[in-house]
Design a protein around this motif. Structure first.
Motif, PDB file in Angstrom:
ATOM      1  N   ASN A  11       0.824  -1.211   0.000  1.00  5.12           N
ATOM      2  CA  ASN A  11       0.000   0.000   0.000  1.00  5.12           C
ATOM      3  C   ASN A  11       0.858   1.260   0.000  1.00  5.12           C
ATOM      4  OD1 ASN A  11      -2.736  -0.792  -0.118  1.00  5.12           O
ATOM      5  ND2 ASN A  11      -2.627  -1.518   1.990  1.00  5.12           N
ATOM      6  N   LEU A  12       1.948   1.219   0.764  1.00  6.69           N
ATOM      7  CA  LEU A  12       2.836   2.376   0.814  1.00  6.69           C
ATOM      8  C   LEU A  12       3.517   2.594  -0.537  1.00  6.69           C
ATOM      9  CD1 LEU A  12       4.463   1.938   4.339  1.00  6.69           C
ATOM     10  CD2 LEU A  12       2.837   3.707   3.622  1.00  6.69           C
ATOM     11  N   GLU A  13       3.876   1.487  -1.193  1.00 14.34           N
ATOM     12  CA  GLU A  13       4.479   1.607  -2.522  1.00 14.34           C
ATOM     13  C   GLU A  13       3.488   2.210  -3.515  1.00 14.34           C
ATOM     14  OE1 GLU A  13       5.719  -2.319  -3.454  1.00 14.34           O
ATOM     15  OE2 GLU A  13       7.638  -2.167  -2.369  1.00 14.34           O
ATOM     16  N   THR A  14       2.233   1.761  -3.435  1.00 17.34           N
ATOM     17  CA  THR A  14       1.195   2.299  -4.326  1.00 17.34           C
ATOM     18  C   THR A  14       0.979   3.785  -4.050  1.00 17.34           C
ATOM     19  OG1 THR A  14       0.089   0.155  -4.405  1.00 17.34           O
ATOM     20  CG2 THR A  14      -1.197   2.077  -5.065  1.00 17.34           C
ATOM     21  N   PHE A  15       0.922   4.133  -2.747  1.00 17.27           N
ATOM     22  CA  PHE A  15       0.744   5.537  -2.374  1.00 17.27           C
ATOM     23  C   PHE A  15       1.896   6.389  -2.933  1.00 17.27           C
ATOM     24  CE2 PHE A  15       2.057   8.844   0.657  1.00 17.27           C
ATOM     25  CZ  PHE A  15       0.975   9.708   0.526  1.00 17.27           C
ATOM     26  N   TRP A  16       3.116   5.865  -2.795  1.00 19.00           N
ATOM     27  CA  TRP A  16       4.285   6.614  -3.265  1.00 19.00           C
ATOM     28  C   TRP A  16       4.208   6.879  -4.776  1.00 19.00           C
ATOM     29  CZ3 TRP A  16       8.094   9.647  -1.948  1.00 19.00           C
ATOM     30  CH2 TRP A  16       9.161   9.841  -2.828  1.00 19.00           C
ATOM     31  N   GLN A  17       3.714   5.902  -5.510  1.00 18.66           N
ATOM     32  CA  GLN A  17       3.617   6.054  -6.965  1.00 18.66           C
ATOM     33  C   GLN A  17       2.662   7.170  -7.378  1.00 18.66           C
ATOM     34  OE1 GLN A  17       2.519   2.186  -8.392  1.00 18.66           O
ATOM     35  NE2 GLN A  17       4.466   1.228  -7.811  1.00 18.66           N
ATOM     36  N   TYR A  18       1.728   7.513  -6.485  1.00 14.65           N
ATOM     37  CA  TYR A  18       0.756   8.564  -6.795  1.00 14.65           C
ATOM     38  C   TYR A  18       1.196   9.937  -6.283  1.00 14.65           C
ATOM     39  CZ  TYR A  18      -2.833   5.448  -8.628  1.00 14.65           C
ATOM     40  OH  TYR A  18      -3.540   4.557  -9.405  1.00 14.65           O
ATOM     41  N   THR A  19       2.277  10.005  -5.525  1.00 15.92           N
ATOM     42  CA  THR A  19       2.727  11.297  -4.997  1.00 15.92           C
ATOM     43  C   THR A  19       3.404  12.119  -6.085  1.00 15.92           C
ATOM     44  OG1 THR A  19       4.929  10.506  -4.315  1.00 15.92           O
ATOM     45  CG2 THR A  19       3.112  10.279  -2.718  1.00 15.92           C
ATOM     46  N   GLY A  20       3.453  13.419  -5.849  1.00 10.12           N
ATOM     47  CA  GLY A  20       4.136  14.310  -6.778  1.00 10.12           C
ATOM     48  C   GLY A  20       5.625  14.045  -6.829  1.00 10.12           C
ATOM     49  N   PHE A  21       6.192  13.600  -5.716  1.00 12.94           N
ATOM     50  CA  PHE A  21       7.638  13.330  -5.687  1.00 12.94           C
ATOM     51  C   PHE A  21       8.006  12.218  -6.661  1.00 12.94           C
ATOM     52  CE2 PHE A  21       6.586  14.949  -1.424  1.00 12.94           C
ATOM     53  CZ  PHE A  21       7.426  16.052  -1.390  1.00 12.94           C
ATOM     54  N   ALA A  22       7.169  11.197  -6.752  1.00 15.25           N
ATOM     55  CA  ALA A  22       7.466  10.067  -7.629  1.00 15.25           C
ATOM     56  C   ALA A  22       7.279  10.425  -9.096  1.00 15.25           C
ATOM     57  CB  ALA A  22       6.577   8.872  -7.265  1.00 15.25           C
ATOM     58  N   ASN A  23       6.441  11.410  -9.377  1.00 16.03           N
ATOM     59  CA  ASN A  23       6.134  11.765 -10.764  1.00 16.03           C
ATOM     60  C   ASN A  23       6.830  13.035 -11.234  1.00 16.03           C
ATOM     61  OD1 ASN A  23       3.774   9.862 -11.751  1.00 16.03           O
ATOM     62  ND2 ASN A  23       3.318  10.360  -9.626  1.00 16.03           N
ATOM     63  N   ALA A  24       7.660  13.600 -10.375  1.00 15.12           N
ATOM     64  CA  ALA A  24       8.296  14.882 -10.696  1.00 15.12           C
ATOM     65  C   ALA A  24       9.371  14.731 -11.767  1.00 15.12           C
ATOM     66  CB  ALA A  24       8.902  15.495  -9.443  1.00 15.12           C
ATOM     67  N   LEU A  25       9.422  15.707 -12.657  1.00 17.11           N
ATOM     68  CA  LEU A  25      10.476  15.836 -13.661  1.00 17.11           C
ATOM     69  C   LEU A  25      11.189  17.164 -13.431  1.00 17.11           C
ATOM     70  CD1 LEU A  25       8.403  14.787 -16.833  1.00 17.11           C
ATOM     71  CD2 LEU A  25      10.063  13.370 -15.564  1.00 17.11           C
ATOM     72  N   PRO A  26      12.423  17.305 -13.884  1.00 14.88           N
ATOM     73  CA  PRO A  26      13.121  18.595 -13.705  1.00 14.88           C
ATOM     74  C   PRO A  26      12.322  19.774 -14.259  1.00 14.88           C
ATOM     75  CG  PRO A  26      14.656  16.910 -14.469  1.00 14.88           C
ATOM     76  CD  PRO A  26      13.289  16.299 -14.512  1.00 14.88           C
ATOM     77  N   GLU A  27      11.591  19.526 -15.348  1.00 15.50           N
ATOM     78  CA  GLU A  27      10.808  20.610 -15.951  1.00 15.50           C
ATOM     79  C   GLU A  27       9.739  21.164 -15.004  1.00 15.50           C
ATOM     80  OE1 GLU A  27      11.457  17.713 -17.243  1.00 15.50           O
ATOM     81  OE2 GLU A  27      12.174  17.911 -19.323  1.00 15.50           O
ATOM     82  N   HIS A  28       9.189  20.290 -14.150  1.00 11.13           N
ATOM     83  CA  HIS A  28       8.186  20.759 -13.203  1.00 11.13           C
ATOM     84  C   HIS A  28       8.772  21.804 -12.261  1.00 11.13           C
ATOM     85  CE1 HIS A  28       6.071  16.780 -14.082  1.00 11.13           C
ATOM     86  NE2 HIS A  28       5.180  17.713 -14.382  1.00 11.13           N
ATOM     87  N   PHE A  29       9.984  21.568 -11.794  1.00  9.55           N
ATOM     88  CA  PHE A  29      10.602  22.499 -10.854  1.00  9.55           C
ATOM     89  C   PHE A  29      10.947  23.823 -11.533  1.00  9.55           C
ATOM     90  CE2 PHE A  29      11.482  18.258  -9.094  1.00  9.55           C
ATOM     91  CZ  PHE A  29      10.896  18.414  -7.843  1.00  9.55           C
ATOM     92  N   VAL A  30      11.270  23.769 -12.807  1.00  9.24           N
ATOM     93  CA  VAL A  30      11.508  25.011 -13.558  1.00  9.24           C
ATOM     94  C   VAL A  30      10.245  25.858 -13.589  1.00  9.24           C
ATOM     95  CG1 VAL A  30      12.033  25.987 -15.832  1.00  9.24           C
ATOM     96  CG2 VAL A  30      13.340  24.012 -14.988  1.00  9.24           C
ATOM     97  N   MET A  31       9.120  25.233 -13.920  1.00  6.85           N
ATOM     98  CA  MET A  31       7.863  25.974 -14.015  1.00  6.85           C
ATOM     99  C   MET A  31       7.377  26.426 -12.639  1.00  6.85           C
ATOM    100  SD  MET A  31       7.385  26.304 -17.154  1.00  6.85           S
ATOM    101  CE  MET A  31       5.942  27.298 -16.822  1.00  6.85           C
TER     102      MET A  31
END
Length: 384
Positions: A11-31
Protein backbone atom coordinates in the motif's frame (compact mmCIF):
# COMPACT_ATOMS: atom_id res chain seq x y z
CA UNK A 1 1.96 -10.60 10.88
CA UNK A 2 4.22 -11.02 7.87
CA UNK A 3 1.17 -11.01 5.61
CA UNK A 4 -0.03 -7.74 7.17
CA UNK A 5 3.47 -6.26 6.85
CA UNK A 6 3.63 -7.18 3.16
CA UNK A 7 0.18 -5.68 2.57
CA UNK A 8 1.20 -2.44 4.29
CA UNK A 9 4.40 -2.18 2.28
CA UNK A 10 2.47 -2.74 -0.94
CA UNK A 11 0.00 0.00 0.00
CA UNK A 12 2.84 2.38 0.81
CA UNK A 13 4.48 1.61 -2.52
CA UNK A 14 1.20 2.30 -4.33
CA UNK A 15 0.74 5.54 -2.37
CA UNK A 16 4.28 6.61 -3.27
CA UNK A 17 3.62 6.05 -6.96
CA UNK A 18 0.76 8.56 -6.79
CA UNK A 19 2.73 11.30 -5.00
CA UNK A 20 4.14 14.31 -6.78
CA UNK A 21 7.64 13.33 -5.69
CA UNK A 22 7.47 10.07 -7.63
CA UNK A 23 6.13 11.77 -10.76
CA UNK A 24 8.30 14.88 -10.70
CA UNK A 25 10.48 15.84 -13.66
CA UNK A 26 13.12 18.60 -13.70
CA UNK A 27 10.81 20.61 -15.95
CA UNK A 28 8.19 20.76 -13.20
CA UNK A 29 10.60 22.50 -10.85
CA UNK A 30 11.51 25.01 -13.56
CA UNK A 31 7.86 25.97 -14.02
CA UNK A 32 7.24 26.04 -10.26
CA UNK A 33 10.17 28.46 -9.97
CA UNK A 34 8.72 30.67 -12.71
CA UNK A 35 5.34 30.68 -10.97
CA UNK A 36 6.94 31.76 -7.68
CA UNK A 37 8.88 34.46 -9.59
CA UNK A 38 5.62 35.83 -11.03
CA UNK A 39 4.07 36.00 -7.56
CA UNK A 40 7.22 37.69 -6.17
CA UNK A 41 7.23 40.35 -8.91
CA UNK A 42 3.53 41.02 -8.37
CA UNK A 43 3.84 41.45 -4.60
CA UNK A 44 7.30 43.04 -4.30
CA UNK A 45 7.19 45.39 -7.30
CA UNK A 46 3.42 45.49 -7.97
CA UNK A 47 3.88 44.40 -11.60
CA UNK A 48 0.24 43.86 -12.69
CA UNK A 49 -0.63 41.99 -9.45
CA UNK A 50 -4.23 41.38 -10.53
CA UNK A 51 -2.84 39.34 -13.42
CA UNK A 52 0.49 37.93 -12.26
CA UNK A 53 -0.73 36.53 -8.94
CA UNK A 54 -3.53 34.43 -10.51
CA UNK A 55 -1.24 33.37 -13.37
CA UNK A 56 1.69 32.62 -11.04
CA UNK A 57 -0.44 30.58 -8.65
CA UNK A 58 -2.05 28.86 -11.63
CA UNK A 59 1.46 27.80 -12.69
CA UNK A 60 1.94 26.21 -9.27
CA UNK A 61 -1.39 24.40 -9.58
CA UNK A 62 -0.65 23.22 -13.12
CA UNK A 63 2.82 21.96 -12.31
CA UNK A 64 2.24 19.83 -9.24
CA UNK A 65 3.34 16.44 -10.62
CA UNK A 66 0.68 13.73 -10.61
CA UNK A 67 -0.01 10.31 -12.03
CA UNK A 68 -2.10 10.28 -15.19
CA UNK A 69 -5.66 8.99 -14.98
CA UNK A 70 -6.73 10.87 -11.85
CA UNK A 71 -8.67 13.38 -13.97
CA UNK A 72 -7.25 16.39 -12.14
CA UNK A 73 -4.97 17.90 -14.81
CA UNK A 74 -6.04 20.81 -16.95
CA UNK A 75 -5.59 18.74 -20.13
CA UNK A 76 -7.55 15.72 -18.81
CA UNK A 77 -11.07 15.81 -20.20
CA UNK A 78 -13.72 16.01 -17.51
CA UNK A 79 -11.47 17.42 -14.79
CA UNK A 80 -12.58 20.60 -12.97
CA UNK A 81 -9.63 22.55 -14.33
CA UNK A 82 -10.34 21.33 -17.85
CA UNK A 83 -13.97 22.49 -17.59
CA UNK A 84 -12.89 25.94 -16.37
CA UNK A 85 -10.27 26.05 -19.14
CA UNK A 86 -13.02 25.78 -21.73
CA UNK A 87 -13.63 29.49 -21.19
CA UNK A 88 -10.13 30.10 -22.51
CA UNK A 89 -10.14 27.47 -25.24
CA UNK A 90 -13.53 28.48 -26.61
CA UNK A 91 -12.86 32.21 -26.27
CA UNK A 92 -15.64 32.92 -23.71
CA UNK A 93 -13.58 34.87 -21.19
CA UNK A 94 -11.98 37.59 -23.40
CA UNK A 95 -15.27 39.21 -24.56
CA UNK A 96 -16.45 39.33 -20.93
CA UNK A 97 -13.17 40.99 -19.97
CA UNK A 98 -13.74 43.53 -22.75
CA UNK A 99 -17.23 44.21 -21.39
CA UNK A 100 -15.68 45.17 -18.06
CA UNK A 101 -12.94 47.22 -19.73
CA UNK A 102 -15.55 49.14 -21.69
CA UNK A 103 -17.47 49.90 -18.49
CA UNK A 104 -14.27 51.23 -16.89
CA UNK A 105 -12.92 53.21 -19.84
CA UNK A 106 -13.29 56.94 -20.34
CA UNK A 107 -12.90 57.76 -24.04
CA UNK A 108 -12.95 61.53 -23.38
CA UNK A 109 -9.28 62.06 -24.31
CA UNK A 110 -9.77 60.29 -27.64
CA UNK A 111 -13.07 62.04 -28.46
CA UNK A 112 -11.59 65.46 -27.71
CA UNK A 113 -8.52 64.84 -29.87
CA UNK A 114 -9.38 62.20 -32.53
CA UNK A 115 -5.98 62.41 -34.25
CA UNK A 116 -4.56 60.50 -31.27
CA UNK A 117 -6.29 57.44 -32.78
CA UNK A 118 -3.50 57.42 -35.38
CA UNK A 119 -0.89 56.79 -32.67
CA UNK A 120 -2.80 53.72 -31.50
CA UNK A 121 -2.95 52.54 -35.11
CA UNK A 122 0.78 53.10 -35.66
CA UNK A 123 1.67 51.01 -32.62
CA UNK A 124 -0.10 48.01 -34.15
CA UNK A 125 2.73 47.75 -36.70
CA UNK A 126 4.47 45.65 -34.07
CA UNK A 127 1.79 42.99 -34.48
CA UNK A 128 2.37 42.61 -38.20
CA UNK A 129 6.16 42.81 -37.82
CA UNK A 130 6.05 39.88 -35.41
CA UNK A 131 3.69 38.04 -37.77
CA UNK A 132 6.25 38.27 -40.58
CA UNK A 133 9.12 37.35 -38.25
CA UNK A 134 7.20 34.29 -37.03
CA UNK A 135 6.75 33.10 -40.60
CA UNK A 136 10.51 33.36 -41.10
CA UNK A 137 11.06 31.18 -38.03
CA UNK A 138 8.94 28.39 -39.47
CA UNK A 139 5.57 28.90 -37.82
CA UNK A 140 2.47 28.37 -39.94
CA UNK A 141 0.51 31.49 -41.00
CA UNK A 142 -2.18 30.80 -38.39
CA UNK A 143 0.39 30.34 -35.63
CA UNK A 144 2.28 33.44 -36.77
CA UNK A 145 -0.90 35.52 -36.60
CA UNK A 146 -1.62 34.37 -33.05
CA UNK A 147 1.97 35.08 -31.98
CA UNK A 148 2.02 38.52 -33.58
CA UNK A 149 -0.90 39.80 -31.51
CA UNK A 150 1.36 39.73 -28.43
CA UNK A 151 2.72 43.07 -29.68
CA UNK A 152 -0.61 44.68 -28.88
CA UNK A 153 0.09 44.08 -25.17
CA UNK A 154 -3.51 42.96 -24.76
CA UNK A 155 -3.86 39.65 -22.96
CA UNK A 156 -7.58 39.00 -23.63
CA UNK A 157 -7.14 39.73 -27.34
CA UNK A 158 -4.12 37.40 -27.49
CA UNK A 159 -6.13 34.62 -25.83
CA UNK A 160 -9.13 35.17 -28.09
CA UNK A 161 -7.06 35.08 -31.28
CA UNK A 162 -4.87 32.13 -30.26
CA UNK A 163 -7.98 30.13 -29.30
CA UNK A 164 -9.13 30.50 -32.90
CA UNK A 165 -5.82 30.23 -34.77
CA UNK A 166 -3.33 28.26 -32.65
CA UNK A 167 -4.91 26.62 -29.58
CA UNK A 168 -1.85 24.41 -29.12
CA UNK A 169 0.28 27.53 -28.50
CA UNK A 170 -2.25 29.35 -26.34
CA UNK A 171 -0.45 28.87 -23.02
CA UNK A 172 2.83 30.30 -24.25
CA UNK A 173 1.13 33.16 -26.11
CA UNK A 174 -1.06 34.13 -23.15
CA UNK A 175 1.74 34.02 -20.59
CA UNK A 176 4.01 35.96 -22.94
CA UNK A 177 1.35 38.67 -23.53
CA UNK A 178 0.60 39.12 -19.84
CA UNK A 179 4.30 39.05 -18.94
CA UNK A 180 5.11 41.92 -21.28
CA UNK A 181 2.06 43.84 -20.06
CA UNK A 182 3.47 43.56 -16.54
CA UNK A 183 6.95 44.61 -17.70
CA UNK A 184 5.76 47.86 -19.35
CA UNK A 185 7.50 50.00 -16.66
CA UNK A 186 10.81 48.30 -17.46
CA UNK A 187 10.67 47.83 -21.24
CA UNK A 188 9.25 51.12 -22.47
CA UNK A 189 11.18 53.97 -20.72
CA UNK A 190 14.59 53.20 -22.33
CA UNK A 191 13.04 53.39 -25.82
CA UNK A 192 11.14 56.56 -24.93
CA UNK A 193 14.33 58.29 -23.82
CA UNK A 194 16.49 56.93 -26.63
CA UNK A 195 14.13 57.99 -29.43
CA UNK A 196 13.28 61.50 -28.21
CA UNK A 197 15.26 64.70 -27.74
CA UNK A 198 15.18 66.88 -24.63
CA UNK A 199 13.16 69.56 -26.44
CA UNK A 200 10.61 66.98 -27.59
CA UNK A 201 10.17 65.68 -24.05
CA UNK A 202 9.38 69.22 -22.87
CA UNK A 203 6.52 69.78 -25.35
CA UNK A 204 3.40 70.92 -23.54
CA UNK A 205 0.20 69.88 -25.26
CA UNK A 206 -2.98 71.94 -25.37
CA UNK A 207 -5.55 71.11 -22.72
CA UNK A 208 -8.19 68.75 -24.18
CA UNK A 209 -11.53 70.39 -24.98
CA UNK A 210 -14.62 69.65 -22.97
CA UNK A 211 -16.60 66.67 -24.24
CA UNK A 212 -20.38 66.66 -23.90
CA UNK A 213 -22.37 63.76 -22.49
CA UNK A 214 -24.10 63.40 -25.85
CA UNK A 215 -20.74 62.84 -27.55
CA UNK A 216 -19.83 60.20 -24.96
CA UNK A 217 -23.11 58.35 -25.66
CA UNK A 218 -22.76 58.57 -29.43
CA UNK A 219 -19.12 57.37 -29.41
CA UNK A 220 -19.68 53.66 -28.50
CA UNK A 221 -22.56 53.39 -30.96
CA UNK A 222 -20.64 55.04 -33.79
CA UNK A 223 -17.48 53.13 -32.83
CA UNK A 224 -19.27 49.78 -33.01
CA UNK A 225 -20.89 50.50 -36.36
CA UNK A 226 -17.69 51.82 -37.92
CA UNK A 227 -15.14 49.26 -36.67
CA UNK A 228 -17.28 46.14 -36.82
CA UNK A 229 -18.73 46.96 -40.24
CA UNK A 230 -15.14 47.28 -41.46
CA UNK A 231 -13.87 44.19 -39.58
CA UNK A 232 -16.85 41.97 -38.58
CA UNK A 233 -14.55 39.29 -37.17
CA UNK A 234 -13.65 41.66 -34.31
CA UNK A 235 -17.29 41.82 -33.22
CA UNK A 236 -17.02 39.54 -30.13
CA UNK A 237 -14.39 41.84 -28.61
CA UNK A 238 -15.36 45.30 -29.86
CA UNK A 239 -19.07 44.63 -29.51
CA UNK A 240 -18.64 43.94 -25.80
CA UNK A 241 -16.14 46.80 -25.35
CA UNK A 242 -18.50 49.41 -26.78
CA UNK A 243 -21.53 47.88 -25.05
CA UNK A 244 -19.75 48.16 -21.69
CA UNK A 245 -18.88 51.77 -22.45
CA UNK A 246 -22.49 52.59 -23.33
CA UNK A 247 -23.59 51.11 -19.99
CA UNK A 248 -21.18 53.53 -18.32
CA UNK A 249 -22.00 56.64 -20.31
CA UNK A 250 -25.76 56.29 -20.74
CA UNK A 251 -26.32 57.39 -17.16
CA UNK A 252 -29.31 55.09 -16.70
CA UNK A 253 -27.62 51.68 -16.30
CA UNK A 254 -25.27 52.35 -13.40
CA UNK A 255 -26.01 49.02 -11.74
CA UNK A 256 -25.15 47.10 -14.90
CA UNK A 257 -21.99 49.16 -15.45
CA UNK A 258 -20.92 48.63 -11.83
CA UNK A 259 -21.46 44.87 -12.18
CA UNK A 260 -19.51 44.73 -15.45
CA UNK A 261 -16.52 46.69 -14.14
CA UNK A 262 -16.60 45.13 -10.67
CA UNK A 263 -17.74 41.60 -9.73
CA UNK A 264 -17.97 40.32 -13.32
CA UNK A 265 -14.53 41.37 -14.56
CA UNK A 266 -12.95 40.37 -11.23
CA UNK A 267 -14.46 36.88 -11.42
CA UNK A 268 -13.46 36.37 -15.03
CA UNK A 269 -9.94 37.71 -14.36
CA UNK A 270 -9.50 35.13 -11.59
CA UNK A 271 -10.74 32.25 -13.76
CA UNK A 272 -8.75 33.35 -16.78
CA UNK A 273 -5.53 33.97 -14.84
CA UNK A 274 -5.58 30.70 -12.91
CA UNK A 275 -6.47 28.54 -15.91
CA UNK A 276 -3.94 30.24 -18.20
CA UNK A 277 -1.29 29.71 -15.53
CA UNK A 278 -2.31 26.08 -15.05
CA UNK A 279 -2.10 25.52 -18.81
CA UNK A 280 1.69 25.94 -18.57
CA UNK A 281 2.00 22.30 -17.54
CA UNK A 282 5.69 21.51 -17.95
CA UNK A 283 5.23 18.57 -20.27
CA UNK A 284 3.17 20.72 -22.65
CA UNK A 285 4.74 24.15 -22.15
CA UNK A 286 8.52 23.80 -22.02
CA UNK A 287 9.29 23.47 -25.71
CA UNK A 288 11.49 25.23 -28.23
CA UNK A 289 8.39 26.92 -29.65
CA UNK A 290 7.67 28.53 -26.28
CA UNK A 291 11.14 30.07 -26.20
CA UNK A 292 10.65 31.42 -29.73
CA UNK A 293 7.26 32.84 -28.78
CA UNK A 294 8.71 34.74 -25.83
CA UNK A 295 11.48 36.15 -28.03
CA UNK A 296 8.99 37.13 -30.75
CA UNK A 297 6.73 38.71 -28.14
CA UNK A 298 9.58 40.90 -26.91
CA UNK A 299 10.43 41.86 -30.49
CA UNK A 300 6.80 42.69 -31.24
CA UNK A 301 6.39 44.77 -28.10
CA UNK A 302 9.55 46.77 -28.77
CA UNK A 303 8.56 47.43 -32.38
CA UNK A 304 5.10 48.58 -31.27
CA UNK A 305 6.59 51.00 -28.73
CA UNK A 306 9.12 52.31 -31.24
CA UNK A 307 6.55 52.80 -34.00
CA UNK A 308 4.23 54.72 -31.71
CA UNK A 309 7.00 57.14 -30.71
CA UNK A 310 8.43 57.58 -34.21
CA UNK A 311 4.97 58.16 -35.66
CA UNK A 312 4.43 61.11 -33.28
CA UNK A 313 7.80 62.57 -34.30
CA UNK A 314 6.84 62.25 -37.97
CA UNK A 315 3.34 63.60 -37.39
CA UNK A 316 4.75 66.66 -35.60
CA UNK A 317 6.44 67.75 -38.85
CA UNK A 318 2.98 68.52 -40.22
CA UNK A 319 1.50 70.15 -37.11
CA UNK A 320 1.66 73.79 -36.05
CA UNK A 321 3.70 74.64 -32.97
CA UNK A 322 0.67 75.00 -30.68
CA UNK A 323 -0.75 71.63 -31.84
CA UNK A 324 2.40 69.52 -31.55
CA UNK A 325 2.20 66.22 -29.67
CA UNK A 326 4.72 65.18 -27.03
CA UNK A 327 6.30 61.97 -28.43
CA UNK A 328 6.50 60.57 -24.91
CA UNK A 329 2.84 59.57 -25.32
CA UNK A 330 3.70 57.50 -28.41
CA UNK A 331 4.46 54.48 -26.23
CA UNK A 332 0.84 54.55 -25.01
CA UNK A 333 -0.33 53.31 -28.41
CA UNK A 334 0.06 49.75 -27.12
CA UNK A 335 -3.07 48.70 -25.31
CA UNK A 336 -1.65 47.97 -21.85
CA UNK A 337 -4.31 50.16 -20.20
CA UNK A 338 -3.57 52.23 -18.19
CA UNK A 339 0.04 51.27 -17.45
CA UNK A 340 1.61 52.53 -20.68
CA UNK A 341 -0.21 55.87 -20.25
CA UNK A 342 1.12 56.12 -16.70
CA UNK A 343 4.65 55.55 -17.99
CA UNK A 344 4.18 58.52 -20.35
CA UNK A 345 3.28 60.60 -17.31
CA UNK A 346 6.16 59.32 -15.17
CA UNK A 347 8.85 59.87 -17.82
CA UNK A 348 7.42 63.27 -18.75
CA UNK A 349 7.56 64.45 -15.12
CA UNK A 350 11.23 63.52 -14.95
CA UNK A 351 12.01 66.31 -17.42
CA UNK A 352 9.25 68.79 -16.49
CA UNK A 353 7.59 68.37 -13.09
CA UNK A 354 4.60 70.43 -14.28
CA UNK A 355 3.99 68.65 -17.58
CA UNK A 356 1.11 66.25 -16.92
CA UNK A 357 0.78 63.89 -19.87
CA UNK A 358 -1.61 61.30 -18.47
CA UNK A 359 -4.80 62.91 -19.77
CA UNK A 360 -3.24 63.10 -23.25
CA UNK A 361 -1.66 59.61 -23.15
CA UNK A 362 -5.02 57.99 -22.38
CA UNK A 363 -6.14 58.93 -25.91
CA UNK A 364 -3.69 56.68 -27.78
CA UNK A 365 -3.92 54.15 -24.95
CA UNK A 366 -7.63 53.47 -25.41
CA UNK A 367 -7.12 53.75 -29.17
CA UNK A 368 -4.60 50.93 -28.78
CA UNK A 369 -7.28 48.73 -27.20
CA UNK A 370 -9.51 49.31 -30.21
CA UNK A 371 -6.56 48.98 -32.61
CA UNK A 372 -5.36 45.64 -31.25
CA UNK A 373 -8.89 44.21 -31.47
CA UNK A 374 -9.20 45.47 -35.05
CA UNK A 375 -5.79 43.95 -35.88
CA UNK A 376 -6.92 40.65 -34.37
CA UNK A 377 -10.07 40.80 -36.48
CA UNK A 378 -8.03 41.43 -39.62
CA UNK A 379 -5.74 38.48 -38.90
CA UNK A 380 -8.70 36.27 -38.05
CA UNK A 381 -10.52 37.20 -41.26
CA UNK A 382 -7.85 35.84 -43.59
CA UNK A 383 -6.15 33.20 -41.40
CA UNK A 384 -9.05 31.37 -39.73
Amino acid sequence: MLLFGGFLVKNLETFWQYTGFANALPEHFVMLGIGILFIFLAIKYEFEPLLLIPIGFGMLIGNIPFSEGLRIGIYEEGSVLNILYQGVQQGWYPPLIFLGIGAMTDFTALISNPKLMLIGAAAQIGIFAAYMASLQLGFTPSQAGAIGIIGGADGPTAIFLSSKLAPQLMGAIAVSAYSYMALVPIIQPPFMKLLTTKNERLIRMKRPREVSQTEKIIFPIAGLLLTCTLVPSALPLLGMLFFGNLLKESGVTKRLADTAKGPLIDTITILLGVTVGASTQATEFLTGDSVKIFALGAFSFMIATTCGILFVKLFNLFLSKENKINPLIGNAGVSAVPDSARISQVVGLEYDPRNYLLMHAMGPNVAGVIGSAVAAGILLSFLA
